[in-house]
Design an enzyme around this catalytic site. Structure first.
Site, PDB file in Angstrom:
ATOM      1  N   CYS A  65       0.848  -1.202   0.000  1.00 45.23           N
ATOM      2  CA  CYS A  65       0.000   0.000   0.000  1.00 45.23           C
ATOM      3  C   CYS A  65       0.878   1.245   0.000  1.00 45.23           C
ATOM      4  CB  CYS A  65      -0.928  -0.002   1.209  1.00 45.23           C
ATOM      5  SG  CYS A  65      -1.991   1.464   1.300  1.00 45.23           S
ATOM      6  N   CYS A 104      -0.431   4.042   2.227  1.00 39.74           N
ATOM      7  CA  CYS A 104      -0.232   3.795   3.661  1.00 39.74           C
ATOM      8  C   CYS A 104       1.224   4.017   4.082  1.00 39.74           C
ATOM      9  CB  CYS A 104      -0.620   2.353   3.999  1.00 39.74           C
ATOM     10  SG  CYS A 104      -2.256   1.840   3.470  1.00 39.74           S
ATOM     11  N   ASP A 105       2.160   3.532   3.281  1.00 38.89           N
ATOM     12  CA  ASP A 105       3.549   3.414   3.729  1.00 38.89           C
ATOM     13  C   ASP A 105       4.557   4.235   2.923  1.00 38.89           C
ATOM     14  OD1 ASP A 105       2.673   1.566   5.634  1.00 38.89           O
ATOM     15  OD2 ASP A 105       2.888  -0.101   4.233  1.00 38.89           O
TER      16      ASP A 105
END
Length: 327
Positions: free
Chosen positions: A134, A137-138
């Site tokens: 992701c 997300c990261d």
């Protein structure tokens, strides 16, 4: 089981537990069926920086526990069981598990979706330690660093563009000689000065080193408990799909963007799915079956994030209340 619940929720991720919270606060009798522990994919994230309310971020497992506790505070129940079948027709739905049958007036499907794996050695071990699924997300963990994105579809193209605004360099690895992504992505990617393409390449393995833990992770200045070593990805070994020639590329992290697979196998002959296997449901979360709702990553939607999953849970609980009131 003799009891008939107002609501059975299949899946204990953020969507499922938000639905349970809203339902329980409204006086509905709700139970969450989860096979492992709360959180689903969210629980695997070491650091969440894009969920509102946590200015320093929060660990996914900890947030999942808080969501479960919040729902249970108002009377929602959790059962750790393996669901192996459902019957969703009729006024009373049945959910079959390894611990017996659960009956309910409504069912919320919250089984989520899982990223497709590359199938390379040690892939599972490296998740969260330099290998990610992701970018939204990261990606910020790799600010001003070099990353590899694997894939050639819309997800890989979108992830590469997002990361190009964060990272020093993005290397897009694709097994074909052109992107499968829709044309709208092609020009922005080609014009991005820090995006490099590796065509006709597959990832054969990940290069890594063991780093002595000094108590810090330099990517975000995060603290770890001292006295332990941790894995650091240093690059990838690529193999040319046409010639078999191999090469090694240096990078700080890897983002796998080769698609996701919704967990819809046991309901695909009952609920209408789209061409990619996701449950067709709009913002109301209603499916084609009365009293059956779909929330989170398992339903058709533009953005699959924790915050959109929790919104689905709230909408589903409202829709259930409306359904029960009008039965």
């Amino acid at each position: 089981m003799e009891k008939i619940y107002d609501m059975v929720i299949v899946g204990g991720g953020p969507a499922g537990y938000t639905a349970a919270l809203y339902a329980a606060r409204s006086g509905l009798d709700a139970v969450v069926l989860e096979k492992l522990s709360a959180g689903g994919q969210m629980a695997l994230s070491q650091q969440l920086d894009n969920y509102p309310g946590f200015e320093e971020g929060i660990e996914g497992f900890f947030l999942a526990e808080k969501m479960q506790q919040g729902a249970e505070r108002f009377g929602a129940k959790t059962e750790i069981v393996e669901v192996d079948g459902v019957h969703l027709q009729g006024p009373v739905k049945t959910v079959h598990t390894n611990e017996g049958i659960f009956e309910a007036k409504t069912v919320i499907l919250a089984m989520g979706a899982h990223p497709r794996k590359l199938g390379i050695p040690d892939e599972v071990r490296l998740v969260g330690h330099g290998l990610h699924y992701c970018a939204a997300c990261d990606g910020m963990f790799y600010k001003d660093k070099t990353v590899v994105v694997v894939g050639g579809g819309n997800s890989a193209a979108a992830d590469s563009l997002l990361l190009s605004r964060i990272c020093k360099k993005v290397i897009l690895v694709h097994r074909r000689d052109e992107l499968r992504a829709t044309k709208i992505y092609h020009q922005p990617l080609m014009q991005a000065e820090n995006v490099e393409f590796q065509w006709n390449q597959t990832v054969e393995s990940v290069l890594e080193s063991i780093v002595a833990d000094d108590g810090h992770d330099g990517r975000q200045g995060r603290r770890f408990s001292g006295g332990r070593n941790h894995v650091q990805i240093t690059g990838v070994r690529l193999k040319n799909a046409a010639t078999g020639e191999k090469q090694e590329i240096v990078c700080d992290g890897i983002f796998v963007s080769v698609g996701r697979e919704p967990e819809t196998r046991m309901i695909e002959n009952q609920v209408v799915l789209d061409e990619n296997g996701y449950i067709i449901a709009d913002e109301s979360t209603k499916t084609n079956l009365r009293g059956v709702f779909a929330v989170g990553d398992i339903r058709t939607k533009a953005l699959r994030q924790i915050v959109t999953a929790t919104a689905d849970g709230a909408n589903a609980a409202y829709a259930v209340e409306e359904y029960l009131a009008n039965k």
